[in-house]
Design a protein around this motif. Structure first.
Motif, PDB file in Angstrom:
ATOM      1  N   ARG A 216       0.997  -1.382   0.051  1.00 60.36           N
ATOM      2  CA  ARG A 216       0.478   0.255  -0.050  1.00 60.36           C
ATOM      3  C   ARG A 216       0.925   0.884   0.074  1.00 60.36           C
ATOM      4  N   VAL A 217       0.976   2.244  -0.587  1.00 59.78           N
ATOM      5  CA  VAL A 217       1.570   3.655  -0.861  1.00 59.78           C
ATOM      6  C   VAL A 217       0.553   4.307  -0.631  1.00 59.78           C
ATOM      7  N   VAL A 218       1.538   5.033   0.176  1.00 59.58           N
ATOM      8  CA  VAL A 218       0.476   6.347   0.830  1.00 59.58           C
ATOM      9  C   VAL A 218       1.272   7.886   0.524  1.00 59.58           C
ATOM     10  N   ASP A 219       1.028   8.904   0.091  1.00 61.77           N
ATOM     11  CA  ASP A 219       1.112  10.150  -0.284  1.00 61.77           C
ATOM     12  C   ASP A 219       0.307  11.176   0.719  1.00 61.77           C
ATOM     13  N   MET A 220       1.004  12.291   0.957  1.00 61.23           N
ATOM     14  CA  MET A 220       0.363  13.526   1.712  1.00 61.23           C
ATOM     15  C   MET A 220      -1.318  12.328   2.332  1.00 61.23           C
ATOM     16  N   GLY A 221      -0.406  11.380   3.120  1.00 63.36           N
ATOM     17  CA  GLY A 221      -1.676  11.096   3.830  1.00 63.36           C
ATOM     18  C   GLY A 221      -2.866  10.547   3.183  1.00 63.36           C
ATOM     19  N   GLN A 222      -2.627  10.196   1.917  1.00 69.11           N
ATOM     20  CA  GLN A 222      -4.225   9.156   0.585  1.00 69.11           C
ATOM     21  C   GLN A 222      -3.162   8.250   0.318  1.00 69.11           C
ATOM     22  N   GLU A 223      -3.820   7.422  -0.162  1.00 76.21           N
ATOM     23  CA  GLU A 223      -3.088   6.483  -0.344  1.00 76.21           C
ATOM     24  C   GLU A 223      -3.234   6.252  -1.832  1.00 76.21           C
ATOM     25  N   ILE A 224      -2.343   6.078  -2.650  1.00 75.20           N
ATOM     26  CA  ILE A 224      -2.208   6.499  -4.184  1.00 75.20           C
ATOM     27  C   ILE A 224      -2.247   4.666  -4.634  1.00 75.20           C
ATOM     28  N   LEU A 225      -3.446   5.088  -5.807  1.00 76.31           N
ATOM     29  CA  LEU A 225      -3.890   3.750  -6.415  1.00 76.31           C
ATOM     30  C   LEU A 225      -3.061   3.333  -7.106  1.00 76.31           C
ATOM     31  N   PRO A 226      -2.878   2.046  -7.758  1.00 76.60           N
ATOM     32  CA  PRO A 226      -1.774   1.697  -9.018  1.00 76.60           C
ATOM     33  C   PRO A 226      -1.738   2.716 -10.377  1.00 76.60           C
ATOM     34  N   SER A 227      -2.899   2.895 -10.394  1.00 75.71           N
ATOM     35  CA  SER A 227      -2.941   3.330 -11.855  1.00 75.71           C
ATOM     36  C   SER A 227      -3.337   4.512 -11.807  1.00 75.71           C
ATOM     37  N   MET A 228      -2.510   5.311 -10.430  1.00 76.04           N
ATOM     38  CA  MET A 228      -2.130   7.170 -10.170  1.00 76.04           C
ATOM     39  C   MET A 228      -0.790   7.085 -10.272  1.00 76.04           C
ATOM     40  N   GLY A 229       0.559   5.751 -10.799  1.00 75.96           N
ATOM     41  CA  GLY A 229       2.005   5.789 -11.473  1.00 75.96           C
ATOM     42  C   GLY A 229       2.531   4.808 -10.526  1.00 75.96           C
ATOM     43  N   VAL A 230       1.691   3.767  -9.721  1.00 78.03           N
ATOM     44  CA  VAL A 230       2.648   3.442  -8.905  1.00 78.03           C
ATOM     45  C   VAL A 230       2.706   1.833  -9.546  1.00 78.03           C
TER      46      VAL A 230
END
Length: 315
Positions: A216-230
């Motif tokens: 699970r990738v988090v940035d700015m307190g929000q989860e970054i979903l795979p389709s968002m570049g991770v």
């Protein structure tokens, strides 16, 4: 009118450097819910964002919506290969609704060197920050730069800022007729998928594969979903005789960087960049870009070996 939906954590296929700038929006967290069970951003729908961007988006699992801006205006060559927009001439921007009517935005713009300064100035003036500006390729002509961005605010205003910034570049801002989905290309995509261990899809004359990570990738307190570049993105463009030009990026933890790099180089795949795309993500991620032009199945086998060094979800 398309409407935002509340989400469970799902993954979607996203190819790196899809032909254009993409805008992604993800539904709100529970803290931003209205009594009806929807965020205020969700209740408002997509019309304001679509109007600002001048196009409809494509829905993805997990509540993600994508808007593409292909750099079809550019004729980019690496050696004797002309890059299709779907191979490496695009980027994406993501909006994720947060509390109230605000949204988190993150993404990647594809620019020529002379466009970087004016686009950056417009983005900064509109409250959109830059988290990286760098190359993804080597030896391309004309030279390209990739600008990664992040912000939080009103999604329609962020979209307006984005549209204004892109107006400082030659990025086409009018919609082109969509390409036929899954049109046949001159590659044995079945053999590629078997060798790689992951299926893909044909888009714009390119076979695109997305491989999400297991964390699970988090940035700015929000989860970054795979389709968002991770998610690791791998693209195959046919170059004739069963060969393909490949590019994309591996999304890696620090301990994975050199094992993947050694595997790629040992199999004739050039590593063209290793760097970050974000500044506050957890866990810390590194992005390794690559290039080769060789037998497509042979390259898929090598990429499979490199993926074995990563904590990727299994197909």
């Amino acid at each position: 009118m398309r409407r935002w939906r509340s989400l469970s954590l799902l993954f979607s296929d996203v190819a790196y450097a899809t032909a254009g700038l993409s805008l992604v929006v993800v539904a709100a967290s529970a803290s931003a819910q209205t009594p009806a069970g929807r965020s205020r951003a969700d209740a408002q729908g997509w019309s304001a964002v679509e109007q600002a961007l001048g196009r409809k988006g494509a829905a993805n699992p997990g509540g993600v919506m994508k808007f593409s801006f292909p750099r079809s205006d550019l004729q980019v060559m690496i050696g004797d290969v002309q890059l299709k927009p779907a191979l490496a001439l695009g980027g994406w921007v993501a909006f994720k609704p947060t509390a109230g009517s605000k949204a988190m935005a993150a993404g990647d713009l594809v620019l020529t060197t002379d466009e970087v300064g004016p686009v950056m100035q417009r983005l900064q003036a509109g409250g959109i920050s830059q988290t990286a500006v760098h190359n993804h390729l080597l030896g391309e002509n004309p030279r390209l730069m990739y600008m990664h961005i992040m912000a939080e605010g009103d999604p329609a205003k962020l979209a307006e800022t984005l549209r204004s910034a892109l107006g400082e570049s030659k990025t086409p801002l009018t919609m082109s007729p969509p390409a036929a989905p899954n049109a046949a290309i001159d590659l044995d995509t079945t053999a590629i998928a078997k060798a790689l261990g992951y299926p893909g899809k044909v888009n714009g004359g390119v076979y695109q594969v997305s491989v999400p990570r297991s964390e699970r990738v988090v940035d700015m307190g929000q989860e970054i979903l795979p389709s968002m570049g991770v998610a690791t993105a791998i693209n195959f463009q046919p170059t004739g005789g069963g060969k393909a030009a490949i590019t994309g990026d591996f999304v890696l933890l620090g301990a994975e960087v050199n094992p993947v790099l050694r595997t790629l180089r040992a199999n004739g795949i050039e590593v063209t960049a290793v760097h970050s795309h974000m500044v506050q993500e957890s866990p810390r991620l590194y992005f390794m870009h690559f290039w080769a032009n060789d037998d497509a199945t042979k390259l898929a086998t090598a990429l499979h070996a490199a993926l074995a060094h990563t904590s990727s979800k299994r197909a």
